[in-house]
Design a protein around this motif. Structure first.
Motif, mmCIF file in Angstrom:
data_model
loop_
_atom_site.group_PDB
_atom_site.id
_atom_site.type_symbol
_atom_site.label_atom_id
_atom_site.label_comp_id
_atom_site.label_asym_id
_atom_site.label_seq_id
_atom_site.Cartn_x
_atom_site.Cartn_y
_atom_site.Cartn_z
ATOM 1 N N GLN B 131 0.888 -1.367 0.059
ATOM 2 C CA GLN B 131 -0.002 -0.062 -0.028
ATOM 3 C C GLN B 131 0.948 1.203 0.040
ATOM 4 O OE1 GLN B 131 -0.290 -2.558 2.182
ATOM 5 N NE2 GLN B 131 -2.192 -3.395 2.115
ATOM 6 N N MET B 132 0.286 2.205 -0.253
ATOM 7 C CA MET B 132 1.131 3.718 -0.197
ATOM 8 C C MET B 132 1.412 4.218 1.346
ATOM 9 S SD MET B 132 -0.888 7.371 -1.342
ATOM 10 C CE MET B 132 -2.297 6.832 -0.176
ATOM 11 N N ALA B 133 2.486 4.584 1.413
ATOM 12 C CA ALA B 133 3.296 4.958 2.550
ATOM 13 C C ALA B 133 3.259 6.467 2.430
ATOM 14 C CB ALA B 133 4.513 4.288 2.948
ATOM 15 N N PRO B 134 3.396 7.023 3.768
ATOM 16 C CA PRO B 134 3.717 8.572 3.666
ATOM 17 C C PRO B 134 4.706 8.925 2.832
ATOM 18 C CG PRO B 134 3.353 7.782 5.944
ATOM 19 C CD PRO B 134 3.693 6.619 5.085
ATOM 20 N N THR B 135 5.598 8.133 2.588
ATOM 21 C CA THR B 135 6.913 8.390 1.722
ATOM 22 C C THR B 135 6.700 7.910 0.149
ATOM 23 O OG1 THR B 135 7.432 6.192 2.586
ATOM 24 C CG2 THR B 135 8.556 8.001 3.741
ATOM 25 N N THR B 136 5.841 7.433 -0.092
ATOM 26 C CA THR B 136 5.394 7.140 -1.611
ATOM 27 C C THR B 136 5.566 8.351 -2.395
ATOM 28 O OG1 THR B 136 3.990 5.253 -0.862
ATOM 29 C CG2 THR B 136 3.487 6.305 -3.064
ATOM 30 N N LEU B 137 6.316 8.329 -3.483
ATOM 31 C CA LEU B 137 6.553 9.564 -4.429
ATOM 32 C C LEU B 137 5.083 9.896 -4.791
ATOM 33 C CD1 LEU B 137 10.125 8.557 -5.882
ATOM 34 C CD2 LEU B 137 9.435 9.621 -3.733
ATOM 35 N N ILE B 138 5.134 11.026 -5.366
ATOM 36 C CA ILE B 138 4.207 11.503 -6.223
ATOM 37 C C ILE B 138 3.915 10.947 -7.396
ATOM 38 C CG2 ILE B 138 3.116 13.549 -7.346
ATOM 39 C CD1 ILE B 138 4.619 15.391 -5.143
ATOM 40 N N GLY B 139 2.812 10.401 -7.924
ATOM 41 C CA GLY B 139 2.827 9.665 -8.875
ATOM 42 C C GLY B 139 2.826 8.420 -9.140
ATOM 43 N N GLN B 140 3.456 7.866 -7.812
ATOM 44 C CA GLN B 140 3.767 6.173 -7.842
ATOM 45 C C GLN B 140 2.506 5.520 -7.499
ATOM 46 O OE1 GLN B 140 6.710 5.536 -4.613
ATOM 47 N NE2 GLN B 140 6.149 3.345 -4.422
ATOM 48 N N LYS B 141 2.390 4.408 -8.183
ATOM 49 C CA LYS B 141 1.338 3.368 -8.230
ATOM 50 C C LYS B 141 1.679 2.509 -7.160
ATOM 51 C CE LYS B 141 0.177 4.020 -12.785
ATOM 52 N NZ LYS B 141 0.291 3.532 -14.109
ATOM 53 N N THR B 142 0.626 2.241 -6.277
ATOM 54 C CA THR B 142 0.483 1.349 -5.050
ATOM 55 C C THR B 142 -0.755 0.832 -4.984
ATOM 56 O OG1 THR B 142 -0.103 2.527 -3.393
ATOM 57 C CG2 THR B 142 2.234 2.926 -3.843
ATOM 58 N N SER B 143 -0.855 -0.202 -4.106
ATOM 59 C CA SER B 143 -2.304 -1.060 -4.215
ATOM 60 C C SER B 143 -3.361 -0.065 -3.600
ATOM 61 C CB SER B 143 -1.926 -2.226 -3.612
ATOM 62 O OG SER B 143 -1.414 -2.290 -2.141
ATOM 63 N N THR B 144 -2.920 0.995 -2.803
ATOM 64 C CA THR B 144 -3.964 1.953 -2.660
ATOM 65 C C THR B 144 -4.003 3.234 -3.330
ATOM 66 O OG1 THR B 144 -2.643 2.696 -0.609
ATOM 67 C CG2 THR B 144 -4.747 1.070 -0.285
ATOM 68 N N SER B 145 -2.860 3.147 -4.300
ATOM 69 C CA SER B 145 -2.995 4.642 -5.233
ATOM 70 C C SER B 145 -2.711 3.845 -6.702
ATOM 71 C CB SER B 145 -1.857 5.417 -4.919
ATOM 72 O OG SER B 145 -0.702 4.820 -4.607
ATOM 73 N N ILE B 146 -3.764 3.153 -7.323
ATOM 74 C CA ILE B 146 -3.538 2.633 -8.375
ATOM 75 C C ILE B 146 -3.458 3.510 -9.526
ATOM 76 C CG2 ILE B 146 -4.666 0.378 -7.706
ATOM 77 C CD1 ILE B 146 -7.010 1.332 -9.311
ATOM 78 N N HIS B 147 -3.724 4.710 -9.625
ATOM 79 C CA HIS B 147 -3.564 5.593 -10.581
ATOM 80 C C HIS B 147 -2.405 6.610 -10.227
ATOM 81 C CE1 HIS B 147 -7.187 4.454 -12.157
ATOM 82 N NE2 HIS B 147 -7.956 4.503 -11.096
ATOM 83 N N GLY B 148 -1.447 6.130 -9.105
ATOM 84 C CA GLY B 148 -0.559 7.148 -8.674
ATOM 85 C C GLY B 148 -0.716 8.049 -7.612
ATOM 86 N N ARG B 149 0.172 8.316 -6.661
ATOM 87 C CA ARG B 149 -0.194 8.992 -5.392
ATOM 88 C C ARG B 149 -0.515 10.430 -6.166
ATOM 89 N NH1 ARG B 149 3.222 9.930 0.162
ATOM 90 N NH2 ARG B 149 1.811 11.162 1.097
ATOM 91 N N ASP B 150 -1.619 11.096 -5.689
ATOM 92 C CA ASP B 150 -2.186 12.113 -6.098
ATOM 93 C C ASP B 150 -2.432 13.155 -4.924
ATOM 94 O OD1 ASP B 150 -4.026 14.145 -6.723
ATOM 95 O OD2 ASP B 150 -5.555 13.005 -7.333
ATOM 96 N N ILE B 151 -1.315 14.203 -5.016
ATOM 97 C CA ILE B 151 -1.189 14.953 -3.889
ATOM 98 C C ILE B 151 -2.690 15.695 -3.338
ATOM 99 C CG2 ILE B 151 1.186 15.833 -4.020
ATOM 100 C CD1 ILE B 151 0.095 18.393 -5.587
ATOM 101 N N THR B 152 -3.572 15.963 -4.240
ATOM 102 C CA THR B 152 -4.906 16.691 -3.781
ATOM 103 C C THR B 152 -5.680 15.654 -3.093
ATOM 104 O OG1 THR B 152 -5.975 15.848 -5.848
ATOM 105 C CG2 THR B 152 -4.996 17.930 -5.934
#
Ligand SMILES: Cc1ncc(C[n+]2csc(CCOP(=O)(O)OP(=O)(O)O)c2C)c(N)n1
Ligand code: SF4
Ligand SMILES: [Mg+2]
Lengths: 362, 244
Positions: B131-152
């Motif tokens: 899953q996404m961690a607080p350190t996941t990079l912007i745009g990085q795809k994880t199992s809870t950010s399948i479209h990439g980490r979105d800052i908004t």
């Protein structure tokens, strides 16, 4: 030895020092603040450690670490804070780590109020956190008893390698009573006892020790649980403690603990002046509940009355002890209400003389 | 013949459960090498996290404790206060240190606890399936950010080392990585410096290690190392952050 006036919270602190506690961590919450205040200077004086933690989560885990390192350690709080400590208590039970946890209960649920309460009985005696575990629960009813039971709590915690809870309420914590206190000075470093071969002290001259609760291997966790249950069964047979008052010749036995038992005690002495055959059974250990001892009374007594500052929690244990052999009545006040002597006498009369007390409506 | 490479005595001769190319196994080894070099195996007490490194005590041949998720520095503090003469460290992932245990790490550092923290930043929750961690990079795809980490929606990657460096109680903080041999050696040096900081009684020390998780980055071990150089170390610059 001269007696001095101290409040329950402070006495528990001094008793902990006397028992060799060298580590205390806590977070402010009413009505247990006097204990945190007391430990803040007393631990320092006694050569121990005091940490004002950033939360109850931190406090219980600081205690977990100190206990794993072999020290006698304590934390205290009141109801909402004790809820936060449950994760750590479950881990300590699983890691078989001793510790003393004080809960000076207040009205709940939620933020509730700061009035005295006994509504955390279920949480204290049923485990509170996740998993199949129990904590021993000691319920003092006077400041003097708090002095004795706190020291006993440390011994029991070490003996069974399990957390022990002191369960009181705002009245016990803040009330001052005369008590004989022996002040001791401890060298904190010496208090890490040599009879804790499991403690983390650095692996000089021995195999490394591991404090853990994770067991992934086939059957490993089941085996840990089997060992824990054996321990709990031993506690159930060896450690129940109670006080009984006039129970030999009582038609009605009132069951109450802690502060409530004090009100019941004076209600009973008045009722006996009126020739009512009523006695009291006071569990001192809430877990293990003195089940067999209470059950014995069902042979002679015709009925039971449970009085609590809750909506009826210890009531379940009384029912489980009496097993339907006698009627069980209940009088309780929830949300910080305190049962009055008058209301208890009324309830006693309602049970013992129901006919003569028919209400007349004009 | 001179032996130039061997298993550190503090590291048990057992296979690890880590995925191939995982940074945890490199860091485990480095920690053990340094402990051997400092001759402190019998004086060390470690606290293992909830996370992929939860059973580090199966590999480390010294006293260890488990801790509830995120409470790792509290357990380490409790141990250290009881045994101030021992060398106590916590080993924590980014979920453990930067999410559920944020309050604990900040206050441990702020009290200037004389412990050492090894902080494994792999930008995901490895143990619970990436899953996404607080350190996941912007745009990085994880199992809870399948479209990439979105800052908004998800906020920004948290720079814990920089944040902690603001606290006077923190004495030594460095960010390193284990993506190539030169950086592995720097990591080893930082681990040693941090433990010595504690042994000299200076106070709180922390080494953040950018560490590959090929499994949940969906990359080969080699590409995972490349990603640290190309992307991760841009967002989390390497180097000494505080040396007071
Ligand atoms: C209180 C609690 N919440 C959630 C979990 C589930 N859990 C286990 S490990 C983990 C995340 C670990 O991630 P990280 O700290 O980054 O370590 P990594 O596996 O990536 O090394 C979570 C959420 C747990 N064990 N306890
Ligand atoms: S999931 Fe990631 S962090 Fe966990 S062992 Fe595998 S590679 Fe390492
Ligand atoms: Mg991680």
């Amino acid at each position: 030895m001269a007696k001095i006036l101290m409040c329950g919270n402070e006495v528990i602190g001094e008793a902990a020092v006397h028992a060799g506690c060298t580590f205390y961590a806590g977070y402010p919450i009413t009505p247990q603040n006097e204990l945190t205040h007391y430990m803040s200077f007393r631990m320092q004086e006694a050569g121990g450690t005091f940490i004002q933690a950033e939360s109850e989560l931190a406090a219980i885990n600081l205690v977990l670490g100190a206990s794993a390192a072999g020290a006698r350690a304590m934390t205290s709080s009141s109801s909402p804070g004790i809820s936060l400590k449950q994760e750590g208590i479950s881990y300590m039970a699983a890691c078989q780590l001793p510790a003393v946890i004080v809960n000076m209960m207040r009205g709940g649920p939620g933020l509730g109020n700061i009035a005295p309460s006994q509504a955390d009985y279920f949480q204290a005696t049923r485990g509170g956190g996740h998993g199949d575990y129990r904590t021993m629960v000691l319920a003092p009813s006077t400041v003097e008893e708090a002095w004795n039971l706190t020291q006993l709590a440390f011994d029991l915690a070490d003996e069974y390698r399990n957390p022990v809870m002191i369960l009181g309420d705002g009245i016990l914590g803040q009330m001052m009573e005369p008590v004989e206190v022996v002040r001791r000075h401890l060298n904190g470093r010496n208090a890490v006892s040599s009879h804790k071969p499991w403690a983390l002290t650095g692996c000089k001259g021995r195999k490394p020790n591991v404090v853990r609760s994770l067991f992934l291997g086939e059957g490993e966790l089941e085996e840990l649980n089997r060992i824990m249950q054996m321990k709990y069964n031993k506690i159930k047979s060896k450690e129940p403690r109670f006080e009984s008052l006039y129970t030999e010749d009582s038609d009605l036995v009132v069951v109450a603990y802690g502060t409530t038992s004090r009100i019941v005690r004076s209600a009973i002495s008045k009722a006996r002046h009126e020739h009512l055959h009523v006695g009291m059974f006071r569990p001192v250990t809430l877990w293990p509940f003195p089940e067999a001892q209470l059950q014995k009374l069902a042979r002679k007594s015709k009925a039971f009355l449970v009085v609590e500052m809750s909506a009826g929690q210890m009531l379940d244990d009384v029912k489980l002890s009496i097993l339907g052999q006698r009627p069980i009545h209940f009088h309780g006040r929830a949300g910080g209400g305190v049962p009055t002597e008058e209301a208890i006498i009324e309830a006693i009369k309602d049970i013992l003389k129901p006919k003569s007390r028919k209400r007349v409506y004009a | 013949m001179k032996k130039v490479f061997e298993r550190p005595a503090s590291l048990r001769a057992v296979p690890t459960h880590y995925c191939s190319g995982c940074g945890h196994s490199i860091v485990h080894r480095l920690v053990c090498e340094v402990i051997d070099e400092l001759g402190i195996r019998e004086d060390v007490i470690a606290v293992c996290p909830v996370g992929c490194a939860v059973i580090a005590y199966e590999y480390w041949d010294f006293d260890c404790s488990e801790a509830p998720h995120g409470r790792t520095p509290c357990v380490a503090t409790g141990i250290k206060r009881v045994h101030p003469d021992k060398v106590v460290f916590s080993y924590q992932g980014d979920g453990d240190l930067a999410a559920i245990g944020t309050a604990e790490i900040i206050h441990t550092a702020n009290r200037g606890e004389n412990i050492t923290v090894f902080f494994i930043n792999n930008g995901v929750y490895g143990m619970t399936n990436g899953q996404m961690a607080p350190t996941t990079l912007i745009g990085q795809k994880t199992s809870t950010s399948i479209h990439g980490r979105d800052i908004t929606r998800d906020g920004y990657p948290m720079k814990m080392s920089e944040l902690l460096s603001q606290l006077p109680g923190a004495k030594y903080i460095e960010r390193v990585s284990v993506d190539n041999p030169a950086n592995v050696l720097k990591t080893r040096a930082a681990i040693k410096k941090a433990l010595k900081c504690q042994m000299e009684g200076k106070g709180f020390s922390l080494v953040e290690i950018l560490s590959p998780c090929p499994t949940y980055w969906g990359l080969s071990p080699k590409d995972a190392c490349r990603r640290i150089e190309d992307e991760m170390s841009k967002a989390f610059p390497l180097g000494v952050i505080k040396d007071a």
